[in-house]
Design a protein around this motif. Sequence first.
Motif, PDB file in Angstrom:
ATOM      1  N   GLY A  11      52.801  32.231  45.893  1.00 45.40           N
ATOM      2  CA  GLY A  11      52.274  32.588  44.574  1.00 45.40           C
ATOM      3  C   GLY A  11      50.898  32.015  44.337  1.00 45.40           C
ATOM      4  O   GLY A  11      50.011  32.699  43.797  1.00 45.40           O
ATOM      5  N   TRP A  12      50.683  30.783  44.772  1.00 47.22           N
ATOM      6  CA  TRP A  12      49.364  30.147  44.612  1.00 47.22           C
ATOM      7  C   TRP A  12      48.319  30.873  45.447  1.00 47.22           C
ATOM      8  O   TRP A  12      47.215  31.150  44.983  1.00 47.22           O
ATOM      9  N   LEU A  13      48.685  31.217  46.687  1.00 47.67           N
ATOM     10  CA  LEU A  13      47.749  31.905  47.562  1.00 47.67           C
ATOM     11  C   LEU A  13      47.427  33.299  47.034  1.00 47.67           C
ATOM     12  O   LEU A  13      46.270  33.725  47.048  1.00 47.67           O
ATOM     13  N   SER A  14      48.438  34.009  46.563  1.00 48.99           N
ATOM     14  CA  SER A  14      48.221  35.343  46.015  1.00 48.99           C
ATOM     15  C   SER A  14      47.318  35.297  44.797  1.00 48.99           C
ATOM     16  O   SER A  14      46.434  36.139  44.627  1.00 48.99           O
ATOM     17  N   ALA A  15      47.545  34.302  43.932  1.00 44.72           N
ATOM     18  CA  ALA A  15      46.707  34.166  42.738  1.00 44.72           C
ATOM     19  C   ALA A  15      45.253  33.895  43.117  1.00 44.72           C
ATOM     20  O   ALA A  15      44.321  34.413  42.497  1.00 44.72           O
ATOM     21  N   LEU A  16      45.066  33.084  44.163  1.00 42.33           N
ATOM     22  CA  LEU A  16      43.708  32.788  44.616  1.00 42.33           C
ATOM     23  C   LEU A  16      43.025  34.045  45.154  1.00 42.33           C
ATOM     24  O   LEU A  16      41.891  34.356  44.771  1.00 42.33           O
ATOM     25  N   LEU A  17      43.715  34.767  46.039  1.00 39.41           N
ATOM     26  CA  LEU A  17      43.119  35.955  46.649  1.00 39.41           C
ATOM     27  C   LEU A  17      42.866  37.060  45.633  1.00 39.41           C
ATOM     28  O   LEU A  17      41.960  37.883  45.817  1.00 39.41           O
ATOM     29  N   ALA A  18      43.645  37.086  44.559  1.00 39.60           N
ATOM     30  CA  ALA A  18      43.489  38.138  43.553  1.00 39.60           C
ATOM     31  C   ALA A  18      42.504  37.782  42.455  1.00 39.60           C
ATOM     32  O   ALA A  18      42.186  38.627  41.613  1.00 39.60           O
ATOM     33  N   SER A  19      41.988  36.560  42.455  1.00 39.86           N
ATOM     34  CA  SER A  19      41.129  36.118  41.359  1.00 39.86           C
ATOM     35  C   SER A  19      39.729  36.700  41.476  1.00 39.86           C
ATOM     36  O   SER A  19      39.238  36.998  42.576  1.00 39.86           O
ATOM     37  N   ALA A  20      39.082  36.857  40.330  1.00 40.19           N
ATOM     38  CA  ALA A  20      37.716  37.374  40.306  1.00 40.19           C
ATOM     39  C   ALA A  20      36.737  36.388  40.936  1.00 40.19           C
ATOM     40  O   ALA A  20      35.765  36.793  41.586  1.00 40.19           O
ATOM     41  N   SER A  21      36.985  35.092  40.750  1.00 41.84           N
ATOM     42  CA  SER A  21      36.102  34.080  41.343  1.00 41.84           C
ATOM     43  C   SER A  21      36.125  34.150  42.862  1.00 41.84           C
ATOM     44  O   SER A  21      35.089  34.039  43.525  1.00 41.84           O
ATOM     45  N   PHE A  22      37.324  34.356  43.422  1.00 39.49           N
ATOM     46  CA  PHE A  22      37.426  34.460  44.871  1.00 39.49           C
ATOM     47  C   PHE A  22      36.742  35.734  45.365  1.00 39.49           C
ATOM     48  O   PHE A  22      36.098  35.731  46.417  1.00 39.49           O
ATOM     49  N   ALA A  23      36.885  36.823  44.608  1.00 42.77           N
ATOM     50  CA  ALA A  23      36.237  38.085  44.998  1.00 42.77           C
ATOM     51  C   ALA A  23      34.730  37.913  45.062  1.00 42.77           C
ATOM     52  O   ALA A  23      34.071  38.427  45.985  1.00 42.77           O
ATOM     53  N   ARG A  24      34.164  37.222  44.093  1.00 45.50           N
ATOM     54  CA  ARG A  24      32.721  36.990  44.115  1.00 45.50           C
ATOM     55  C   ARG A  24      32.324  36.111  45.301  1.00 45.50           C
ATOM     56  O   ARG A  24      31.370  36.416  46.016  1.00 45.50           O
ATOM     57  N   ALA A  25      33.069  35.015  45.529  1.00 41.46           N
ATOM     58  CA  ALA A  25      32.758  34.124  46.647  1.00 41.46           C
ATOM     59  C   ALA A  25      32.881  34.864  47.975  1.00 41.46           C
ATOM     60  O   ALA A  25      32.051  34.683  48.879  1.00 41.46           O
ATOM     61  N   TYR A  26      33.897  35.706  48.095  1.00 37.13           N
ATOM     62  CA  TYR A  26      34.103  36.465  49.324  1.00 37.13           C
ATOM     63  C   TYR A  26      32.943  37.437  49.559  1.00 37.13           C
ATOM     64  O   TYR A  26      32.432  37.551  50.681  1.00 37.13           O
TER      65      TYR A  26
END
Length: 443
Positions: A11-26
């Motif tokens: 759940g923690w990993l999924s929340a990270l990968l789905a977050s807008a902040s992670f999308a921008r960093a990626y």
Amino acid sequence: MTSAAANAGHGWLSALLASASFARAYTVAVLGAVFASFAIERLAGQVTYIAIIAGLCIIGAGVLVVRRQEISFVRLVPTTLIMFVGWALISVFWSSDSAISFWSWVTTAALAFLAVVIGHVRDTLQTARALGDVLRVLLAASLAVEVLSGVLLDVPFRFLGVQGNLAQLGPVQGIFGTRNMLGFVAVLALITFLIEYRTQSVRPGLSIASVVLAGGLAALSDSPTVLVLAVGVGLAVGALAWVRHTRPEHRAALQLGLGAVVVIGIAVGYFARHPIIAWIGAGTDFSMRVNLWNVMVDLVRTKPVQGWGWFGAWSPGEQPFAFINFFLPDSSHATGLNAFFDVLLQLGWVGLILFVALAAIALVRSWLAASERRSVIYAWTPLILIALLIDSMFESFTLVGIGWLMLVLCAVRAGLSRSWRERIDARAGDEGLPHDGALRSEA
């Protein structure tokens, strides 16, 4: 680990990968890695760059899996992209070295996959902002390296391909390897920075400084293609502004008229190519390119339909590239210096038709979206595509690395903005993405 703990971890990993902040960093990480690929390979080796791209692909696959409920599978990848990449894979079986050809295809497919991921997790404004941030850093680093090499130390940095000519006002290469690549990147940066300025997505002072930086490096690169790119993109900006300010009922006629003007302009440019070349001072350079293209066309006649097999950037020891460089002993070419001739040589007429279809459909879709929609951000995609296509007449950048990533990214964005597959989603009752494509939740 208990089942509850495992679920909590997922759940923690999924929340990270789905977050807008992670999308921008990626997105920033992908653009930064690909645009800085030459410097990464020279400083840390090709294996390091391959490992970075492979890692980003794995992470990108995870992002798509986590966001699968938000993404329409029907609109995931443009059909023309699938067909072009598929034909390139099939060509591996008749290339002179199937192993090298296959791994070249893997590189092409990996960069296309990264572009698809970005296209689905970022909207157009967010993508342009991420590219702007990356190019500001890389162009500033290029200027710093040129100042250090050409002014402070007065020593060429051969491991980066920097000749140290800044004191003589160029040509300079920055961290991109060649002056033509620096000029190409600077033009993409200019388009992006001006869109940022018009959309007020960054501070005015930063926008103006960014434009000055990109414009200055474009001029210092002394690339003969920069002037052609600047004129072509400038004309496109004027035409698009004219269409956007025309009444909707008159736009269709104006679009047809502009299309006719483009066709006539291409014809005039071809027949007046020698005076134009003399005017921009690229006679020797163009003569070398013509000799190269003539040899490529002769080789295409031996395998006109299927081509010689996909390699992307040339593999010097393989055919037909070894023969071309042997036949032209005064120069050693790593590409065909023209994306269209390069595709024709490697993938034949089938590949060229698919490549032109990929670029043309993306351009038409993005141009129509930019001419009909209110926000100026929609102009970013067609202007980037126009720069890519103009440069494709003088370089093969659009087939590898930076150019290929940007072409696929623009094709995905254009497909999300305007596509026949939207109607399939509507009939199936699938809400899919917003009309502009990706998520609206900005970090």
